[in-house]
Write a protein that holds these residues in place. Structure first.
Motif, PDB file in Angstrom:
ATOM      1  N   PRO A 216      53.435  59.082  48.622  1.00 28.12           N
ATOM      2  CA  PRO A 216      53.496  57.721  48.058  1.00 28.12           C
ATOM      3  C   PRO A 216      52.260  56.920  48.445  1.00 28.12           C
ATOM      4  CG  PRO A 216      55.565  58.306  49.115  1.00 28.12           C
ATOM      5  CD  PRO A 216      54.587  59.378  49.487  1.00 28.12           C
ATOM      6  N   TRP A 217      51.843  56.077  47.539  1.00 30.57           N
ATOM      7  CA  TRP A 217      50.659  55.258  47.797  1.00 30.57           C
ATOM      8  C   TRP A 217      50.917  54.285  48.933  1.00 30.57           C
ATOM      9  CZ3 TRP A 217      45.720  54.803  47.649  1.00 30.57           C
ATOM     10  CH2 TRP A 217      45.112  53.557  47.795  1.00 30.57           C
ATOM     11  N   ASN A 218      49.976  54.252  49.860  1.00 28.88           N
ATOM     12  CA  ASN A 218      50.004  53.291  50.950  1.00 28.88           C
ATOM     13  C   ASN A 218      48.560  52.976  51.293  1.00 28.88           C
ATOM     14  OD1 ASN A 218      49.788  52.572  53.962  1.00 28.88           O
ATOM     15  ND2 ASN A 218      52.001  52.365  53.600  1.00 28.88           N
ATOM     16  N   GLY A 245      51.045  55.475  38.272  1.00 31.36           N
ATOM     17  CA  GLY A 245      50.475  54.607  37.243  1.00 31.36           C
ATOM     18  C   GLY A 245      49.841  53.358  37.797  1.00 31.36           C
ATOM     19  N   GLY A 246      49.317  53.442  39.018  1.00 28.53           N
ATOM     20  CA  GLY A 246      48.679  52.273  39.627  1.00 28.53           C
ATOM     21  C   GLY A 246      47.475  51.814  38.829  1.00 28.53           C
ATOM     22  N   GLY A 247      47.318  50.515  38.699  1.00 31.43           N
ATOM     23  CA  GLY A 247      46.171  49.977  37.972  1.00 31.43           C
ATOM     24  C   GLY A 247      44.895  50.153  38.773  1.00 31.43           C
ATOM     25  N   LEU A 248      43.861  50.681  38.133  1.00 30.05           N
ATOM     26  CA  LEU A 248      42.623  50.966  38.851  1.00 30.05           C
ATOM     27  C   LEU A 248      41.978  49.704  39.409  1.00 30.05           C
ATOM     28  CD1 LEU A 248      40.947  53.757  36.681  1.00 30.05           C
ATOM     29  CD2 LEU A 248      42.393  53.986  38.700  1.00 30.05           C
ATOM     30  N   ASP A 249      42.223  48.572  38.802  1.00 26.77           N
ATOM     31  CA  ASP A 249      41.633  47.331  39.315  1.00 26.77           C
ATOM     32  C   ASP A 249      42.085  47.051  40.743  1.00 26.77           C
ATOM     33  OD1 ASP A 249      40.216  46.917  37.025  1.00 26.77           O
ATOM     34  OD2 ASP A 249      41.586  45.431  36.176  1.00 26.77           O
ATOM     35  N   THR A 250      43.253  47.542  41.110  1.00 26.32           N
ATOM     36  CA  THR A 250      43.711  47.337  42.487  1.00 26.32           C
ATOM     37  C   THR A 250      43.165  48.400  43.434  1.00 26.32           C
ATOM     38  OG1 THR A 250      45.726  48.668  42.198  1.00 26.32           O
ATOM     39  CG2 THR A 250      45.851  46.330  41.619  1.00 26.32           C
ATOM     40  N   LEU A 251      42.657  49.503  42.883  1.00 31.67           N
ATOM     41  CA  LEU A 251      42.139  50.589  43.721  1.00 31.67           C
ATOM     42  C   LEU A 251      40.691  50.369  44.127  1.00 31.67           C
ATOM     43  CD1 LEU A 251      42.630  53.410  44.974  1.00 31.67           C
ATOM     44  CD2 LEU A 251      41.857  54.390  42.800  1.00 31.67           C
ATOM     45  N   TRP A 252      39.891  49.768  43.227  1.00 32.63           N
ATOM     46  CA  TRP A 252      38.451  49.666  43.504  1.00 32.63           C
ATOM     47  C   TRP A 252      38.134  48.877  44.774  1.00 32.63           C
ATOM     48  CZ3 TRP A 252      36.223  53.402  41.444  1.00 32.63           C
ATOM     49  CH2 TRP A 252      36.537  53.832  40.151  1.00 32.63           C
ATOM     50  N   PRO A 253      38.783  47.753  45.047  1.00 28.49           N
ATOM     51  CA  PRO A 253      38.476  47.060  46.307  1.00 28.49           C
ATOM     52  C   PRO A 253      38.779  47.912  47.546  1.00 28.49           C
ATOM     53  CG  PRO A 253      39.608  45.584  44.795  1.00 28.49           C
ATOM     54  CD  PRO A 253      39.700  46.953  44.207  1.00 28.49           C
ATOM     55  N   VAL A 254      39.793  48.744  47.453  1.00 29.21           N
ATOM     56  CA  VAL A 254      40.129  49.626  48.573  1.00 29.21           C
ATOM     57  C   VAL A 254      39.017  50.657  48.780  1.00 29.21           C
ATOM     58  CG1 VAL A 254      41.872  51.180  49.526  1.00 29.21           C
ATOM     59  CG2 VAL A 254      42.558  49.305  48.010  1.00 29.21           C
ATOM     60  N   ALA A 399      21.587  47.349  47.478  1.00 29.25           N
ATOM     61  CA  ALA A 399      21.840  45.906  47.426  1.00 29.25           C
ATOM     62  C   ALA A 399      22.602  45.535  46.159  1.00 29.25           C
ATOM     63  CB  ALA A 399      20.513  45.144  47.507  1.00 29.25           C
ATOM     64  N   ASN A 400      22.239  46.142  45.047  1.00 27.98           N
ATOM     65  CA  ASN A 400      22.941  45.898  43.792  1.00 27.98           C
ATOM     66  C   ASN A 400      24.415  46.291  43.907  1.00 27.98           C
ATOM     67  OD1 ASN A 400      23.536  47.631  40.902  1.00 27.98           O
ATOM     68  ND2 ASN A 400      22.995  45.476  40.705  1.00 27.98           N
ATOM     69  N   ALA A 401      24.688  47.428  44.549  1.00 28.46           N
ATOM     70  CA  ALA A 401      26.069  47.862  44.735  1.00 28.46           C
ATOM     71  C   ALA A 401      26.829  46.919  45.661  1.00 28.46           C
ATOM     72  CB  ALA A 401      26.094  49.288  45.291  1.00 28.46           C
ATOM     73  N   VAL A 402      26.184  46.492  46.741  1.00 27.21           N
ATOM     74  CA  VAL A 402      26.824  45.562  47.676  1.00 27.21           C
ATOM     75  C   VAL A 402      27.215  44.277  46.960  1.00 27.21           C
ATOM     76  CG1 VAL A 402      26.381  44.031  49.644  1.00 27.21           C
ATOM     77  CG2 VAL A 402      25.787  46.466  49.779  1.00 27.21           C
ATOM     78  N   ARG A 403      26.321  43.783  46.131  1.00 25.17           N
ATOM     79  CA  ARG A 403      26.619  42.535  45.422  1.00 25.17           C
ATOM     80  C   ARG A 403      27.849  42.692  44.534  1.00 25.17           C
ATOM     81  NH1 ARG A 403      26.482  41.150  40.040  1.00 25.17           N
ATOM     82  NH2 ARG A 403      24.454  42.148  39.738  1.00 25.17           N
ATOM     83  N   HIS A 404      27.948  43.800  43.817  1.00 24.77           N
ATOM     84  CA  HIS A 404      29.121  44.040  42.978  1.00 24.77           C
ATOM     85  C   HIS A 404      30.394  44.097  43.822  1.00 24.77           C
ATOM     86  CE1 HIS A 404      27.808  44.747  38.820  1.00 24.77           C
ATOM     87  NE2 HIS A 404      26.668  45.161  39.341  1.00 24.77           N
ATOM     88  N   LEU A 405      30.351  44.825  44.921  1.00 21.51           N
ATOM     89  CA  LEU A 405      31.552  44.986  45.741  1.00 21.51           C
ATOM     90  C   LEU A 405      31.958  43.678  46.405  1.00 21.51           C
ATOM     91  CD1 LEU A 405      30.712  48.411  47.435  1.00 21.51           C
ATOM     92  CD2 LEU A 405      32.384  48.001  45.620  1.00 21.51           C
ATOM     93  N   ALA A 406      30.980  42.934  46.922  1.00 20.82           N
ATOM     94  CA  ALA A 406      31.296  41.720  47.674  1.00 20.82           C
ATOM     95  C   ALA A 406      31.672  40.555  46.774  1.00 20.82           C
ATOM     96  CB  ALA A 406      30.114  41.345  48.567  1.00 20.82           C
ATOM     97  N   GLU A 407      31.169  40.515  45.562  1.00 16.96           N
ATOM     98  CA  GLU A 407      31.597  39.455  44.654  1.00 16.96           C
ATOM     99  C   GLU A 407      33.068  39.627  44.283  1.00 16.96           C
ATOM    100  OE1 GLU A 407      27.682  37.679  42.425  1.00 16.96           O
ATOM    101  OE2 GLU A 407      28.725  39.338  41.430  1.00 16.96           O
ATOM    102  N   GLU A 408      33.534  40.874  44.254  1.00 16.42           N
ATOM    103  CA  GLU A 408      34.951  41.102  43.966  1.00 16.42           C
ATOM    104  C   GLU A 408      35.805  40.906  45.227  1.00 16.42           C
ATOM    105  OE1 GLU A 408      37.879  44.223  41.661  1.00 16.42           O
ATOM    106  OE2 GLU A 408      35.838  44.838  42.167  1.00 16.42           O
TER     107      GLU A 408
END
Length: 525
Positions: A216-218, A245-254, A399-408
């Motif tokens: 199970p997802w945890n 069926g978890g939404g990917l939008d909730t997975l990316w920040p993790v 740096a470009n990747a960091v900006r994407h991750l940190a803005e979210e």
């Protein structure tokens, strides 16, 4: 018969004189052959390089050989006996001394399936030109070339021993270039480069199966498993998330949190998370599972550079970050600092993460602009000093990747910014002072990006890894300028990109490698 388009091709008597005849029907050049097993019709164009098969050798049974490169085709079964592509054949029948050929087109769905099958066949020996033909066939049958990228990701994801790599990371940038291509040939190149790179990095590799267990997802258990480098547990949690069926939008920040949990993999971890997300958004859900499994494996296997002496100051610096630092350092203050000093200065500016990001990106652009190319050509340096242009470009793409991750997820700013500072400290010794910004200034950014994109469609680069960096840097810079059109680092970042894309990279270092090997062996005895 339904779906047929029988067309008279020739009199049987005409074919019997020589055993072969070239006819043109509905704009198609078709070669007719008579052998012991009957009358055969095929495209006159050899599927290898297009030479005329009517000039080939026919054994009077059913085997046709193209005399240019010895490709052989069984005209009865359609099998390619020698070579790597299939020959277009046409059904024939003889009535009242006349030869008829069925010109009916194979249904588009079947042609697309055949093209994907052919593309996978081309992967066996990395047949670059055949990959191009199969992609062209797929598109001609009404297919979206992105489907071919999805298929390639599925075929290769478990052959990448260490998970996602640059072949995955550059794919969304290539697809973006395909969408702005000026003509069909240029639009085909990005898809060709994408599938060919995936093929190259998995060529003749064993399969490395992913654990099949499901838990199970945890979220916390998932992150703990990644931290402990436990692939079975982490993969089981990911499978549980996907199966539920978890939404990917909730997975990316993790995943972003896992990527920045350490200063790891020369920044690749964060880049791969951002680029995998972009790629799945472009390709659709069919690509999600294979790409996420490969991404997770790369996170689990990524080296953690904050554990080596050069970057041990990173952990204490992160612990000191309190978000209250009121300093506003100029970008030049970071140019020449050691890793510990760059981290200390970044912590002192923790009160305004976005302002600090601009200073750090500006400094990374300066280091790229002023890279001392003599570092790249030295043959007497130790392994630890094996630097080239890519050592500097990663400061920009990271740096470009960091900006994407940190803005979210703004909680990722501290880790991301301090890791950019690590890049600056590690690259300080390979930047110089002899390059003037004016020599590489870009007067018209839009024209610059258009011109550089045109170069990429006809790049001439033989090594995928170096081409990938050229694509990724150009697209990362364009992305940053869209986000910050009036940023203070605009001019220097464009100039740095211009110089990097204009300068050669030494790909192979025979003498340096030999000297380092001799030194290594001398020290181990």
């Amino acid at each position: 018969m339904a779906g047929s388009l029988w067309t008279r091709a020739a009199a049987l008597a005409d074919l019997q004189e020589t055993g072969r005849k070239l006819v043109r029907l509905e704009g198609r050049a078709i070669a007719l052959f008579q052998g012991g097993e009957g009358v055969f019709a095929c495209a006159n164009q050899c599927p290898h390089e297009g030479y005329p098969l009517i000039e080939g050798n026919f054994d009077n049974g059913c085997v046709l050989t193209c005399n240019w490169h010895n490709w052989k085709f069984d005209l009865a079964s359609g099998e390619t006996l020698m070579g790597g592509d299939r020959l277009k054949r046409y059904p024939t029948r003889v009535e009242n001394g006349e030869i008829f050929v069925d010109l009916a087109e194979t249904p588009a769905k079947q042609r697309r399936a055949a093209a994907l099958s052919g593309l996978q066949g081309a992967f066996e020996k990395h047949e670059y030109d055949r990959m191009a033909r199969e992609l062209a066939r797929y598109a001609a049958a009404g297919g979206d070339p992105r489907d071919a990228v999805t298929a390639a990701a599925i075929w290769t994801h478990d052959r990448l021993e260490d998970g996602s790599d640059h072949a995955v990371a550059v794919a969304p940038d290539w697809i973006a270039l395909a969408e702005q291509a000026p003509d069909p040939a240029s639009a085909l190149v990005p898809y060709l480069e994408t599938v060919a790179y995936l093929n190259w990095d998995s060529l003749r590799a064993y399969r490395f199966p992913f654990p099949e267990a499901v838990l199970p997802w945890n979220r916390e258990a998932f992150l703990a498993a990644i931290e402990a480098e436990e692939e079975a547990a982490a993969t089981a949690r990911l499978r549980g998330f996907l199966d539920a069926g978890g939404g990917l939008d909730t997975l990316w920040p993790v995943l972003g949190r896992a990527a920045l949990a350490h200063y790891q993999g020369f920044g690749h971890a964060a880049i791969y998370v951002v680029k995998t997300r972009q790629l799945i958004d472009l390709l659709g859900t069919d690509s999600a599972k294979p790409l996420l499994l490969a991404l997770l494996r790369s996170l689990l296997r990524s080296n953690r550079e904050d554990l080596i002496p050069e970057f041990r100051a990173y952990g204490p610096a992160l612990a000191r970050w309190d978000g209250k630092g009121g300093a506003r350092p100029e970008p030049a203050a970071f140019h020449r600092l050691s890793v510990p000093a760059a981290l200390d200065l970044a912590v002192s500016a923790s009160g305004d993460p976005v302002a600090l990001y601009h200073s750090l990106l500006d400094a990374a652009a300066w280091q790229l602009l002023t890279f001392d190319e003599s570092v790249m050509t030295r043959t007497d340096a130790p392994v630890s000093q094996n630097n080239n242009w890519l050592s500097l470009t990663h400061g920009i793409t990271f740096a470009n990747a960091v900006r994407h991750l940190a803005e979210e997820d703004p909680e990722l700013w501290p880790a991301g910014l301090l890791q950019i500072a690590c890049f600056l400290g590690r690259n300080a010794s390979i930047a110089g002072d002899r390059v003037a910004l004016a020599d590489w200034a870009v007067g018209d950014p839009q024209a610059f990006f258009e011109a550089r994109a045109l170069e990429l469609y006809d790049h001439g680069e033989s090594e995928f890894i170096f081409l990938a960096h050229r694509v990724k840097v150009l697209m990362a810079v364009a992305d940053e300028l869209r986000r910050w059109p009036d940023a203070p680092w605009r001019e220097i970042l464009l100039a740095a990109t211009n110089r990097y894309l204009s300068r050669p990279i030494k790909h192979k270092h025979a003498l340096r490698t030999a000297r380092q090997a001799l030194d290594f062996v001398a020290r181990e005895s």
